[in-house]
Design a protein around this motif. Structure first.
Motif, mmCIF file in Angstrom:
data_model
loop_
_atom_site.group_PDB
_atom_site.id
_atom_site.type_symbol
_atom_site.label_atom_id
_atom_site.label_comp_id
_atom_site.label_asym_id
_atom_site.label_seq_id
_atom_site.Cartn_x
_atom_site.Cartn_y
_atom_site.Cartn_z
ATOM 1 N N LYS A 118 0.841 -1.192 0.000
ATOM 2 C CA LYS A 118 0.000 0.000 0.000
ATOM 3 C C LYS A 118 0.884 1.254 0.000
ATOM 4 O O LYS A 118 1.974 1.257 0.572
ATOM 5 C CB LYS A 118 -0.862 -0.026 1.268
ATOM 6 N N THR A 119 0.414 2.316 -0.677
ATOM 7 C CA THR A 119 1.170 3.573 -0.708
ATOM 8 C C THR A 119 0.343 4.703 -0.099
ATOM 9 O O THR A 119 -0.875 4.599 0.007
ATOM 10 C CB THR A 119 1.541 3.954 -2.153
ATOM 11 N N ARG A 120 1.058 5.791 0.264
ATOM 12 C CA ARG A 120 0.393 6.980 0.819
ATOM 13 C C ARG A 120 0.170 7.992 -0.300
ATOM 14 O O ARG A 120 1.095 8.687 -0.718
ATOM 15 C CB ARG A 120 1.266 7.607 1.908
ATOM 16 N N ASP B 114 3.440 2.859 2.294
ATOM 17 C CA ASP B 114 2.800 3.038 3.599
ATOM 18 C C ASP B 114 3.269 1.926 4.535
ATOM 19 O O ASP B 114 2.661 0.861 4.640
ATOM 20 C CB ASP B 114 1.271 3.001 3.428
ATOM 21 N N ARG B 115 4.404 2.188 5.221
ATOM 22 C CA ARG B 115 4.990 1.170 6.103
ATOM 23 C C ARG B 115 4.823 1.592 7.565
ATOM 24 O O ARG B 115 5.715 1.409 8.382
ATOM 25 C CB ARG B 115 6.475 0.983 5.774
ATOM 26 N N ARG B 116 3.650 2.170 7.878
ATOM 27 C CA ARG B 116 3.445 2.684 9.236
ATOM 28 C C ARG B 116 3.358 1.567 10.276
ATOM 29 O O ARG B 116 3.524 1.818 11.467
ATOM 30 C CB ARG B 116 2.196 3.565 9.268
ATOM 31 N N GLU C 121 5.983 4.819 12.750
ATOM 32 C CA GLU C 121 5.408 6.113 13.127
ATOM 33 C C GLU C 121 6.197 6.680 14.291
ATOM 34 O O GLU C 121 6.814 5.936 15.063
ATOM 35 C CB GLU C 121 3.939 5.940 13.556
ATOM 36 N N GLY D 43 7.019 8.056 5.105
ATOM 37 C CA GLY D 43 6.835 8.920 3.937
ATOM 38 C C GLY D 43 6.939 10.388 4.276
ATOM 39 O O GLY D 43 7.258 11.209 3.420
#
Length: 605
Positions: free
Chosen positions: A2-4, A201-203, A232, A273
């Motif tokens: 998934k990406t932001r 999106d590696r939160r 995060e 990001g």
């Protein structure tokens, strides 16, 4: 993964003076950052006094604009090859680049350098052909040259399919083809959203932040700026700091900021990001990782190209020492130089055998001259030696740095430039004549050969030539190179220089000072026309008698003197000379001041 989609991180890269900072100005204005009646300075990102004075970017800086609900983090990078270390670390923070190319000049040495670094990191590229309103603009030919450059740098199939934008950065206008009508930068913003990949999106992963910039705030202290690669981060959170030597310790985040326009904005939490600045970590340095306290995973270190030029910085020990500066001791100079290495990854400082001297290495004369100028303005006094190249020994073979020099000049000066480069061991590798009266020449030349060449080059081309250089490779030692062909006029006693004495000396050569300037024994006051040093009396006064001259005394007319800038002084000096630098003055002096102790130079040297 998934990406932001709400973030894009992009760097603007180009050769010096191709319009990067001007384009950022227009992007900031059109994103609605400023009020319609707000007065905004030109090149608003060039915040240092030296950047404004010289019209170049020295330190990389970041800003952020909002477009259609997407935050675009923009990183403005220097265009001069001496500050290439700034570009290398900034590329670690982005997912894509905008490559600016002048519509008339085309790709130049630094264009090749910054593009090669971007391609190495597999970054997506948007090519912006800027200044299409120039009278000598040739956009289509420049696009072909850019394609040739991509092929030359072994770009992959995906990398070579780059979008092209035609722009006039000064007017804030961009378009997808030369025939289109456009009044704003909307096509460029749209292209950024389309081409530059959104960050992953590696939160959910363990925290990893790579620190790529250091700044200082008088309220919260040292700030580390970097990109969150994974996880995060929140204000007050405890994190692990992983040093360059992989040592670890725990700290608490006291302040957390993101960027909005030209301001740092307080925030409570940020995720993968985002580009952030954080405070509360003592001694944080560039290249270190902020990681999860329970599961600390280090990121790869930032690799920076090796320095090629070095100089010796030492304490000022001239007769005028301590009269003009605020910081004059070796301890103060040492602390300031080591402090510079914390925020400037391409500068290296080493101790020497003398306790009052330090060896400082960098990418080029300009980078070291900028450092000296910054220190001078802060109130430091020091002496520096002639710039020398860094020499490597590989398997017993002596190697030196070779540079690519690209010269753009009127075709009438080709002969004189080729001869000057030949004297300095330069080899011509390419010559392009577009039939416009100007020629582009490319030479491979040892870095030693370029020391002191710039002022000679401007004289040879009557100020019409453009010289750009770029580090190419390390190669075997090219043999001795003849240095300055003229000697120096050296003061032989202290006192104020008089117009009467200078009038008698001006036919000997070119003078560097005006009447009334205080001098000391061993201070260089001019350039001798011959290849020998000449000790002269510049404080001599006309003897006053009660006899009248048969004709009235004629007014003394002096030829205008040449006031050397810092760079010109560094280029001028020989091995037996030093540049004395104080907040108020730049003087050239002999290492040994007393004439009777000074070794005479052999003519063959």
């Amino acid at each position: 993964m998934k990406t932001r989609q709400d973030i894009r991180n992009v760097a603007i890269i180009a050769h010096v003076d191709h319009g990067k900072t001007t384009l950022v100005d227009s992007m900031l204005k059109q994103s609605g950052l400023f009020r319609s009646n707000e007065k905004v300075a030109e090149r608003v990102m060039d915040s240092m006094d030296l950047e404004r004075e010289r019209g170049i970017t020295i330190m990389a800086k970041n800003t952020a604009v909002q477009y259609n609900g997407v935050k675009i983090n923009i990183l403005d990078t220097p265009g001069h090859s001496d500050f290439g270390g700034e570009v290398q670390r900034i590329l670690k923070m982005v997912d894509g680049v905008m490559l600016l190319v002048d519509a008339s000049e085309g790709p130049l040495p630094q264009t090749r350098y910054v593009l090669s670094k971007a391609l190495e990191q597999n970054l997506k590229c948007i090519v912006v052909i800027n200044k299409i309103d120039r009278q000598d603009a040739r956009p289509q030919e420049v696009v072909n040259e850019v394609y040739d450059l991509f092929i030359d740098l072994d770009a992959g199939d995906e990398q070579i399919e780059f979008p092209i934008i035609y722009a006039i950065a000064r007017d804030g206008m961009a378009k997808l083809s030369m025939e289109e009508e456009s009044t704003d930068l909307r096509p460029l913003f749209e292209q950024i959203l389309e081409t530059i990949p959104a960050p992953l999106d590696r939160r959910e992963d363990p925290l990893q932040v790579l620190i790529t910039n250091i700044s200082y705030d008088e309220y919260v202290g040292r700030l580390g700026t970097g990109r969150i690669v994974a996880g995060e981060i929140a204000m007050g959170q405890q994190v692990a700091v992983i040093k360059r030597d992989r040592e670890q310790y725990k700290q608490k985040i006291s302040q957390l900021y993101t960027f909005d326009g030209l301001k740092r904005v307080n925030c409570d939490r940020a995720g993968a990001g985002d580009i952030i600045a954080l405070a509360g970590i003592e001694g944080i340095n560039i290249g270190e990782t902020i990681a999860d306290a329970d599961n600390p995973l280090p990121l790869p270190l930032i690799q920076i190209d090796e320095p090629t030029i070095s100089m010796i910085f030492s304490v000022n020990n001239s007769p005028f020492a301590g009269k003009e500066g605020k910081y004059v001791t070796s301890r103060q100079v040492r602390e300031r130089l080591y402090k510079e290495t914390l925020g400037n990854v391409s500068i290296r400082v080493e101790d020497t055998e003398q306790t009052d001297s330090l060896k400082v290495s960098g990418r080029g004369e300009l980078q070291l001259a900028i450092l000296i100028e910054m220190m001078r303005r802060e109130g430091y006094e020091m002496q520096v030696s002639k710039p020398e190249v860094v020499i490597r020994l590989e398997d017993g073979v002596k190697k030196e740095p070779i540079e690519l020099a690209v010269i753009d000049c009127p075709d009438t000066f080709v002969g004189v430039i080729t001869e000057a480069m030949g004297r300095r061991k330069g080899t011509m590798v390419k010559m392009i004549n577009n039939g416009t009266g100007r020629v582009r020449l490319e030479f491979e030349i040892p870095s030693r050969g370029l020391i002191g060449f710039r002022s000679e080059f401007l004289t040879d081309t009557k100020g019409t030539g453009i010289l750009n250089t770029l580090f190419l490779r390390w190669d075997t030692w090219q043999g001795p190179i003849q240095s300055r062909l003229t000697g120096a006029l050296v003061a032989d006693r202290p006192g104020p220089a008089t117009a009467y004495a200078l009038y008698g000396l001006q036919e000997r050569g070119e003078l560097f000072l005006r009447p009334g300037t205080q001098v000391y024994e061993g201070m260089v006051i001019g350039e001798n026309a011959r290849d020998v040093d000449l000790d002269v009396n510049v404080v001599r006064e006309k003897k006053l008698t009660n006899m009248r001259a048969s004709s009235a005394d004629e007014a003394i007319r002096l030829i205008p003197f040449r006031e050397l800038s810092l760079e010109q002084a560094l280029e001028f000096i020989r091995d037996d000379e030093l540049v004395e630098i104080t907040p108020a003055s730049i003087r050239i002096r002999k290492r040994v001041l007393a004439a009777n102790f000074r070794p005479k130079r052999n003519k063959g040297e």
